[in-house]
Enzyme design. Structure first.
Site, PDB file in Angstrom:
ATOM      1  CB  SER A  45      -0.957  -0.037   1.311  1.00  0.00           C
ATOM      2  OG  SER A  45      -1.590   0.918   1.096  1.00  0.00           O
ATOM      3  CG  LEU A  46       1.609   5.640   2.293  1.00  0.00           C
ATOM      4  CD1 LEU A  46       1.469   6.460   1.265  1.00  0.00           C
ATOM      5  CD2 LEU A  46       1.330   6.302   3.463  1.00  0.00           C
TER       6      LEU A  46
END
Length: 677
Positions: free
Chosen positions: A359-360
């Protein structure tokens, strides 16, 4: 019940020889269970006493209760044979056990020390799900009583403890532990029939427990895994440490099944995965950001707002130059710290290192790798002809830097400068008479210079005020799980990634995602926009497509055949339906990476093979970048229902783990072994 003290118990004398006294003694011991006890106590040939074999356990606090988990047999044996003052490395050297303290300490991450116990006796109540170990002192008392009973062949004894507890040794196979209920009267001389006795077992071989397999000592490859938003990484709200532990376990299992022969031959050890935690540093007292956000947070719908503050705000923090600097500094420093510590504990390690971002976390790694410098500043100063030393040289200066100034007249005659040289191919240089060696050096220099300019233009769109730290190593491969990189680059104004662009220090990049992941975006369309390129389908770890996808593809082929041959026989359509499942990936050739490999051994799919041959830029060395997991049958019924779960599925995905292992061991010339579906 507290059994932490020595709990000195007294062993009652054997039962009376008279039948009445024996019956009375048994009635006192357990009125309801006497008949069943007698049925088990029919053999009077006592086995010789043998000392109980201990096994070492460690304590873990579960969600609802306390758990005692066994070490592997190898670790347990190391602890058993260790001196009392020694510190023993266990669980792949990720933990240290201080034997004298009976404490287990994490090496690479912050974690409260946990208790360690040398276990010989275990108990289980009616409502307990598993057997729990007694304290070491309590176990010694039980073992002493057991030894006397076996040696003298005298059973039906009571072992009384000052706490009011009683253990009755009915026979070698039936030992019960009774606890007092409330305050018992002085005249109560035997366990009440209302008490619920605990079953007592001697030795780990007599209880149902799964002892984990030991890990190989040799580490072939090191992988750092960076989490995304929030402190929790899956639907069970587990930390990055727990999720990486799961991924490591999946990896070890796949190595044992898919690289079994290579392990037996000593060609394969293991891949070590270490978690990189940056969330706690951002939300800790040092930044004070949580306190600032709390002051301006509305009191309504508090749970939802707390969730937003703790997770979704990380996206805004990363887009803030102030907190972005904190995040990238934390990620880089934590990776470098773990790298240094790992090298200290594994001085023999000579393998490569890769990074994984979820993800991030994948975006953080992308920006970090984009801003790495090829080689150190010291080496650049010592070697002025270093290809990584990129400035605004003229062509003549560049040739001098490369030691190829004798070819300057040839380029002048062709009216070539650095800009026009960047448009040349190797055949162009060959035609004007540049030998093989010099033209290779020239093209490498020009391409690196151009890559630097492309990277600089990308940096100008976002990271002008961020000073990116440098990693202490050059990663071999970057794996992105459920990554929003494509979306963020687009929002930053970067509409296209140049075909020639690659990370300065990392030559391989894989964008891995679940088809229903709402956070994941593709990369390849930003590189090859003129081609409608389907992502590469990640094979099922058992060697074929999932059955529902095979049927879906078969019916699609059948409908096409029927449409194209309406007046013909149904034979063609039936052949379409019964056709063998196609390979998820085409066969591997020497030098190819994992995106070109078929796991099932079935026939090659022409369309997939054609797509695999398409060059999609240099981010992955010209190889495919986007890889999609196969959804499970239940997930196909409702994409929206499983959307959030799809974003968090990677930590336990055997298919994703196998793709990583395949890429890693391909580069070590270790071939994936075929498995039966």
């Amino acid at each position: 019940m507290s059994l932490s003290s020595a709990d000195q118990g007294g062993l009652s004398p054997p039962a009376s020889s008279t039948k009445d006294e024996e019956r009375l003694s048994m009635d006192e011991a357990s009125p309801d269970l006497t008949s069943s006890f007698e049925m088990l106590d029919t053999e009077h040939v006592p086995p010789p006493y043998q000392k109980v074999q201990p096994h070492w356990f460690y304590y873990k606090q579960g969600d609802d209760n306390a758990l005692w988990l066994p070490f592997s047999r190898e670790d347990s044996e190391k602890l058993e044979n260790a001196d009392n003052e020694v510190v023993v490395a266990v669980e792949g050297e990720r933990y240290d056990v201080h034997v004298k303290e009976r404490k287990r300490y994490a090496v690479y991450w912050e974690q409260a020390p946990t208790e360690v116990r040398r276990c010989t006796w275990f108990y289980k109540g009616d409502k307990d799900l598993r057997f729990m170990p007694y304290t070491e002192d309590f176990s010694v008392n039980l073992e002493d009583a057991y030894m006397i009973a076996v040696t003298l062949d005298e059973w039906k004894r009571k072992l009384d403890f000052p706490t009011g507890e009683t253990v009755i040794l009915h026979n070698p196979k039936l030992i019960m532990h009774y606890q007092p209920i409330g305050f018992q009267e002085d005249w109560v001389s035997s366990p009440s029939e209302n008490t619920r006795p605990r079953t007592v077992k001697r030795g780990i071989n007599n209880i149902p427990v799964e002892i984990p397999d030991g890990e190989p000592d040799k580490v072939d490859h090191l992988v750092f895994m960076v989490h995304g938003i929030g402190p929790a990484c899956d639907l069970r709200f587990r930390s990055i440490i727990q999720c990486v532990n799961d991924f490591r376990s999946v990896s070890l299992s796949l190595l044992a099944s898919h690289y079994k022969n290579a392990q037996l031959e000593g060609k394969v050890g293991k891949v070590e995965f270490l978690p990189v935690n940056w969330h706690s540093a951002l939300h800790g007292d040092a930044t004070g950001v949580d306190e600032d956000i709390h002051r301006i947070t509305l009191p309504s719908i508090s749970r939802l707002r707390h969730f937003t503050n703790d997770t979704l705000l990380d996206l805004f923090f990363y887009n803030s130059p102030t907190y972005c600097q904190t995040i990238v500094d934390t990620v880089a420093s934590e990776i470098n710290r773990l790298h240094t510590l790992f090298k200290q504990r594994h001085p023999e390690f000579k393998g490569e290192i890769s990074v994984v971002g979820h993800s991030l976390g994948s975006l953080i790694l992308f920006d970090l790798l984009t801003n790495q410098i090829c080689g150190s500043e010291e080496s650049a100063k010592e070697e002025p002809d270093n290809p990584c030393h990129l400035d605004h040289d003229t062509l003549e200066q560049a040739l001098t830097r490369l030691g190829l100034q004798q070819y300057s007249p040839i380029f002048k005659a062709e009216n070539l400068d650095l800009e026009s040289l960047g448009l040349c191919q190797e055949n162009d240089l060959k035609e004007i008479g540049i030998p093989l060696g010099p033209r290779k050096k020239i093209l490498k220099y020009v391409r690196r210079k151009y890559f630097s300019e492309v990277r600089h233009s990308y940096l100008m769109t976002f990271s002008v005020s961020v000073d990116y730290p440098q990693l202490a190593f050059q990663p071999q491969t970057f794996f992105a799980f459920g990554s929003p990189i494509g979306m963020f680059l687009t929002v930053r104004g970067l509409k296209r990634i140049d075909l020639n662009y690659s990370f300065p220090t990392c030559k391989s990049f894989y964008n891995i995602y679940h088809p229903f992941d709402p956070v994941a975006y593709r990369i390849e369309p930003m590189i090859v926009s003129e081609v409608d390129l389907e992502p590469m389908l990640i094979p099922h770890h058992k060697g074929r497509k999932r059955m529902h996808l095979e049927l879906k593809d078969s019916f699609t082929r059948m409908s096409i055949d029927l449409k194209n041959n309406v007046l013909g026989s149904l034979r063609t359509a039936w052949q379409s339906l019964s056709r063998l499942p196609v390979a998820a990936l085409p066969p591997v050739d020497e030098g190819d990476s994992c995106e070109d490999v078929e796991l099932s051994g079935s026939t090659e799919q022409p369309q997939q093979a054609e797509q695999a041959e398409i060059k999609v830029g240099m981010l992955n060395g010209g190889r495919r970048i986007d890889y999609v997991l196969q959804e499970k049958p239940i997930e196909s019924f409702n994409e929206y229902l499983f959307a959030i779960q799809s974003h968090l599925c990677y930590w336990e995905s055997e298919d994703a783990a196998l793709l990583l292992l395949k890429e890693i061991y391909d580069k070590l010339d270790v071939t994936l072994e075929q498995t039966q579906p």
